[in-house]
Motif scaffolding. Structure first.
Motif, PDB file in Angstrom:
ATOM      1  N   GLN A 179      39.433  49.006  29.171  1.00  0.00           N
ATOM      2  CA  GLN A 179      39.456  49.441  30.568  1.00  0.00           C
ATOM      3  C   GLN A 179      40.097  48.431  31.517  1.00  0.00           C
ATOM      4  O   GLN A 179      40.496  48.779  32.631  1.00  0.00           O
ATOM      5  CB  GLN A 179      38.027  49.751  31.050  1.00  0.00           C
ATOM      6  CG  GLN A 179      37.393  50.907  30.307  1.00  0.00           C
ATOM      7  CD  GLN A 179      38.281  52.138  30.282  1.00  0.00           C
ATOM      8  OE1 GLN A 179      38.639  52.679  31.330  1.00  0.00           O
ATOM      9  NE2 GLN A 179      38.676  52.562  29.092  1.00  0.00           N
ATOM     10  N   THR A 180      40.198  47.185  31.074  1.00  0.00           N
ATOM     11  CA  THR A 180      40.712  46.115  31.930  1.00  0.00           C
ATOM     12  C   THR A 180      41.840  45.384  31.216  1.00  0.00           C
ATOM     13  O   THR A 180      41.809  45.216  29.994  1.00  0.00           O
ATOM     14  CB  THR A 180      39.586  45.118  32.293  1.00  0.00           C
ATOM     15  OG1 THR A 180      38.499  45.840  32.869  1.00  0.00           O
ATOM     16  CG2 THR A 180      40.053  44.076  33.291  1.00  0.00           C
ATOM     17  N   ASP A 194      43.026  47.534  36.346  1.00  0.00           N
ATOM     18  CA  ASP A 194      42.481  48.655  35.594  1.00  0.00           C
ATOM     19  C   ASP A 194      43.617  49.373  34.856  1.00  0.00           C
ATOM     20  O   ASP A 194      44.797  49.037  35.023  1.00  0.00           O
ATOM     21  CB  ASP A 194      41.660  49.601  36.480  1.00  0.00           C
ATOM     22  CG  ASP A 194      42.478  50.344  37.525  1.00  0.00           C
ATOM     23  OD1 ASP A 194      43.718  50.415  37.410  1.00  0.00           O
ATOM     24  OD2 ASP A 194      41.863  50.880  38.466  1.00  0.00           O
ATOM     25  N   ARG A 195      43.270  50.358  34.037  1.00  0.00           N
ATOM     26  CA  ARG A 195      44.264  51.016  33.193  1.00  0.00           C
ATOM     27  C   ARG A 195      45.320  51.788  33.995  1.00  0.00           C
ATOM     28  O   ARG A 195      46.405  52.071  33.505  1.00  0.00           O
ATOM     29  CB  ARG A 195      43.578  51.989  32.227  1.00  0.00           C
ATOM     30  CG  ARG A 195      43.055  51.352  30.971  1.00  0.00           C
ATOM     31  CD  ARG A 195      44.131  50.823  30.059  1.00  0.00           C
ATOM     32  NE  ARG A 195      44.749  51.837  29.226  1.00  0.00           N
ATOM     33  CZ  ARG A 195      44.330  52.185  28.024  1.00  0.00           C
ATOM     34  NH1 ARG A 195      43.273  51.607  27.493  1.00  0.00           N
ATOM     35  NH2 ARG A 195      44.962  53.091  27.328  1.00  0.00           N
ATOM     36  N   LEU A 200      42.495  44.467  40.347  1.00  0.00           N
ATOM     37  CA  LEU A 200      41.061  44.373  40.612  1.00  0.00           C
ATOM     38  C   LEU A 200      40.657  43.011  41.172  1.00  0.00           C
ATOM     39  O   LEU A 200      39.842  42.924  42.087  1.00  0.00           O
ATOM     40  CB  LEU A 200      40.273  44.623  39.310  1.00  0.00           C
ATOM     41  CG  LEU A 200      40.534  45.945  38.588  1.00  0.00           C
ATOM     42  CD1 LEU A 200      39.822  45.954  37.247  1.00  0.00           C
ATOM     43  CD2 LEU A 200      40.097  47.124  39.457  1.00  0.00           C
TER      44      LEU A 200
END
Length: 268
Positions: A179-180, A194-195, A200
Motif C-alpha cells: 500500500q505504501t 500511496d499506490r 503521504l
C-alpha cells in the motif's frame, strides 16, 4: 571486497547474505560473516543483487550491461543481454518468474527466467537507478535520475508518474502490504507515497543523499542508508526512531533479514 560495496541483501531463509561490489564480484556469506562463494564472471562493477523468492536463484546487475542469474552454489545460469548501457538495479517478481532490470539507457526491461526479454519500459528521460516489484506482482516501480518515479503494469504500460523530489531518485521500495511506496533521493529526503501516487510524508534528518530504503518484513519500520555515513530507522508515520553509526564512508545499501531482527548495510 577490494572496492566499495554497492548492494547487500538477505536470502529469503535468512541464512545467506549476498553483496555486490565495484570490484566486479558478488560474494555470498553466512550469518556469522564467513565468506561462502565469490561469483566472478561480470566484466565490470556489480551494482545490485536480488534473490528469487524461493532463494534458489540470485540475479546481479552490472556496469558491463548485463544481468546474470546464478544458483545458490555460485554457478552461472544465464546472462541477460539487451540493455545498451550499465545495468544499475535488478528485482525478481514475487512469483519468481520475471526479472526487472533498470539501466543507464533510460529503460526498464522485464525478462523471464530463461533470459528472454519480455518488455521494455520507456518513459524516463535519464538513467533509471532503481526498480522494484509490488508484493502482488502487478506493478513495477522505477526511480530515475530524472527526479521522478514511475509505476507500470506488467504489460509495460505506464500508470503513474510520482513527482515531488528535487533531485535524483536513487531507490524505491514497496511496503510488504503493497500500500505504501518509499523513495530515497539525492535531495537528502525519503518520501512515502500511496499506490495512487499521492505523497503521504517527507522524512527529513539525513544530511546527505539517501541511497537506499528498505521496509522491515512487518512493514512497521523503514530503514534508510545515506551518504552522511548513517542508517536511520523510521516508523510508518515518518518519525525517526534510531540513527545507526559505525560506517566511516557513504552507506549505499540496507536490507532487513526475513525475521526483521537484523539489518545488513553496505558501504563505500
Amino acid at each position: 571486497h577490494t572496492d566499495l560495496v554497492r548492494s547487500v541483501i538477505f536470502s529469503p531463509d535468512g541464512q545467506t547474505l549476498a553483496s555486490a561490489s565495484d570490484d566486479g564480484t558478488v560474494k555470498l556469506w553466512d550469518r556469522s560473516g564467513r565468506e561462502l562463494q565469490t561469483l566472478t564472471s561480470h566484466a565490470n562493477r556489480v551494482r545490485n543483487v536480488s534473490f528469487s523468492p524461493d532463494g534458489q536463484t540470485l540475479a546481479s546487475a552490472s556496469e558491463d550491461g548485463t544481468v546474470k542469474l546464478w544458483d545458490r552454489s555460485g554457478r552461472e545460469l544465464q546472462t541477460l543481454t539487451g540493455h545498451t548501457l550499465s545495468v544499475l538495479s535488478v528485482s525478481f517478481s514475487p512469483d519468481g518468474q520475471t526479472v526487472a532490470s533498470a539501466s543507464i539507457d533510460r529503460t526498464v526491461k522485464l525478462w523471464d527466467r530463461s533470459g528472454r526479454e519480455l518488455q521494455t519500459l520507456t518513459g524516463h528521460t535519464d538513467s533509471v537507478l532503481s526498480v522494484s516489484f509490488s508484493p502482488d506482482g502487478q506493478t513495477v516501480a522505477s526511480a530515475s535520475r530524472d527526479g521522478v518515479m514511475k509505476l507500470w503494469d506488467r504489460s509495460g504500460r505506464e500508470l503513474q508518474t510520482l513527482t515531488g523530489h528535487t533531485d535524483w531518485v536513487l531507490s524505491v521500495s514497496f511496503s510488504p502490504d503493497g500500500q505504501t511506496l518509499a523513495s530515497a533521493s539525492g535531495d537528502d529526503t525519503i518520501k512515502l507515497w500511496d499506490r495512487s501516487g499521492r505523497e503521504l510524508q517527507t522524512l527529513t534528518g539525513h544530511t546527505n543523499r539517501v541511497r537506499s530504503v528498505s521496509f522491515s518484513p512487518d512493514g512497521q519500520t523503514l530503514a534508510s542508508a545515506s551518504e552522511d555515513g548513517t542508517i536511520k530507522l523510521w516508523n510508518r508515520s515518518g518519525r525517526e526512531l534510531q540513527t545507526l553509526t559505525g560506517h566511516t564512508d557513504w552507506v549505499l545499501s540496507v536490507s532487513f533479514s526475513p525475521d526483521g531482527q537484523t539489518l545488513a548495510s553496505a558501504s563505500a
